[in-house]
Design an enzyme around this catalytic site. Structure first.
Site, short mmCIF file in Angstrom:
data_model
loop_
_atom_site.label_atom_id
_atom_site.label_comp_id
_atom_site.label_asym_id
_atom_site.label_seq_id
_atom_site.Cartn_x
_atom_site.Cartn_y
_atom_site.Cartn_z
N PRO A 1 0.61 -1.13 0.18
CA PRO A 1 0.06 -0.06 -0.11
C PRO A 1 0.81 1.29 0.06
O PRO A 1 1.89 1.28 0.68
CB PRO A 1 -0.93 -0.17 1.27
CG PRO A 1 0.20 -0.84 2.35
CD PRO A 1 0.63 -1.59 1.40
N LYS B 1 1.10 -4.37 9.45
CA LYS B 1 2.27 -3.81 8.80
C LYS B 1 3.01 -2.97 9.80
O LYS B 1 2.34 -1.92 10.24
CB LYS B 1 1.92 -3.21 7.26
CG LYS B 1 3.05 -3.03 6.58
CD LYS B 1 2.53 -2.51 5.22
CE LYS B 1 3.80 -2.43 4.26
NZ LYS B 1 4.82 -1.17 4.83
N CYS C 1 3.64 3.56 8.93
CA CYS C 1 3.85 4.79 8.41
C CYS C 1 4.29 5.87 9.17
O CYS C 1 3.83 6.05 10.16
CB CYS C 1 2.31 5.08 7.55
SG CYS C 1 2.56 6.56 6.63
N GLY D 1 6.96 -2.46 -3.03
CA GLY D 1 6.33 -1.09 -3.30
C GLY D 1 6.68 -0.53 -4.42
O GLY D 1 5.91 -0.55 -5.29
N ASN E 1 9.44 -6.67 3.46
CA ASN E 1 9.15 -5.52 2.98
C ASN E 1 10.14 -4.58 3.07
O ASN E 1 10.94 -4.71 4.06
CB ASN E 1 7.62 -4.91 3.15
CG ASN E 1 7.37 -3.43 2.50
OD1 ASN E 1 7.20 -2.62 3.21
ND2 ASN E 1 7.56 -3.46 1.54
N GLY E 2 10.47 -3.60 2.00
CA GLY E 2 11.46 -2.69 2.16
C GLY E 2 12.70 -2.80 1.17
O GLY E 2 13.41 -3.92 1.38
#
Length: 331
Positions: free
Chosen positions: A12, A134, A95, A228, A206-207
């Site tokens: 997202p 997340k 976030c 992403g 992720n990342g």
């Protein structure tokens, strides 16, 4: 949980992963799990739900990502999302944007793992679809060995079905949201250690994952990988997801096939008053290192923004570029 359910997903991204982007991405992979932009509980409960939550049936499987810190409000928003047909509810505690911190949701909640666990428990009581979290590996001066473990064990005990971990700290004091995407060093080993400590919990990494080759390397250590910016800025990579990761043909063999399959959707959206640029802004990275790619981008940039722009603009842009099949795309 079935490993294939979590093997690959598209992250997202605020202002990026809207419904037009997700329809585009779905035409390149049946298997990737797609995620919405983060929506606050207040927006979901009090806003225009059809505009915020509406999505095309082709997007399944698609997850709704929520931001909030009040368990009762998250439960209410999750129920609304489930009623809209989302396949998963994802709670964002990763976030690092300023407005997220000011609203007491997102990465700042990593300092309150007990509250995050209470939020997960409330969502789990409210919905039947999977509930995921997340997060980052930590924030500011937190020790990632302690912070991530406390958060993970708390939300798993509360019923979380999977944990998606961005392999960087978020520095809420001292770095901008943009800087937080690149400057904190990646620590994939920390996520591998989390998976070793929680072998029965699906862990998605992720990342900084730049393509499918990197994703496959991670999949030997964790249950899933999330792309992403690589998926958004270079969407052509997604044509190889199903063949490379799942041994299945891509929905469309080439990017030109993708655009042809997308034409009916774009036509419907234009008839509803959507401007062409709202859709084509997600398409500019469709071609890379092929003859005509620059001309394709330039044509969309010059003509897609004009009032009344229609399908002819995209068709003309596509005609400027050569094509390639999914099987020829490098990871």
């Amino acid at each position: 949980m079935n490993e294939l359910r979590w093997k690959f997903s598209c992250a997202p991204m605020m202002d990026w992963s809207d419904r037009h982007c997700r329809v585009f991405h779905r035409l390149m992979s049946r298997r990737a799990r797609l995620y919405t932009e983060m929506l606050t509980t207040g927006a979901v409960i009090h806003g225009d739900r059809n505009r915020l939550l509406g999505f095309d049936a082709s997007e399944h499987p698609v997850a709704l990502q929520l931001g909030g810190s009040a368990p009762c409000e998250l439960a209410a928003a999750a129920t609304i999302g489930e009623d809209f047909g989302y396949d998963e509810i994802n709670l964002n505690v990763g976030c690092p944007s300023d407005r997220v911190k000011d609203g007491r949701f997102g990465a700042c909640l990593m300092a309150e793992p007990e509250l995050v666990a209470a939020c997960v428990a409330a969502i789990k009581r409210a919905v039947k679809v999977p509930v995921t979290v997340k997060c980052r590996i930590g924030i500011d001066n937190q020790d990632p060995e302690i912070a991530l473990d406390r958060l993970a064990r708390g939300v798993v005990a509360a019923g979380a079905d999977a944990l998606i971990v961005h392999a960087r700290k978020a520095w809420l004091n001292g770095l901008s949201p943009k800087e937080n995407r690149d400057i904190p060093p990646l620590d994939y080993d920390r996520i591998y250690r989390l998976k070793a400590a929680l072998p029965d919990v699906p862990i998605i990494i992720n990342g900084g994952i730049g393509g499918l080759e990197a994703a496959q390397a991670h999949l030997s250590r964790v249950d899933g990988a999330m792309l992403g910016r690589a998926a958004y800025q270079e969407p052509w990579r997604l044509l190889a997801v199903d063949p490379e990761l799942f041994g299945e043909p891509a929905p469309c063999a080439t990017m030109k096939d993708v655009f042809e399959a997308m034409m009916p959707y774009i036509s419907r959206e234009l008839s509803r008053g959507t401007r062409l640029h709202a859709i084509t802004r997600h398409l500019v990275g469709a071609y890379h290192a092929v003859p005509g790619a620059r001309a394709f981008r330039r044509h969309l940039a010059e003509h897609g923004v004009k009032p009344g722009a229609g399908l002819e603009v995209l068709r003309a842009a596509v005609a400027l570029v050569e094509d390639r099949a999914a099987a020829s795309i490098a990871a």
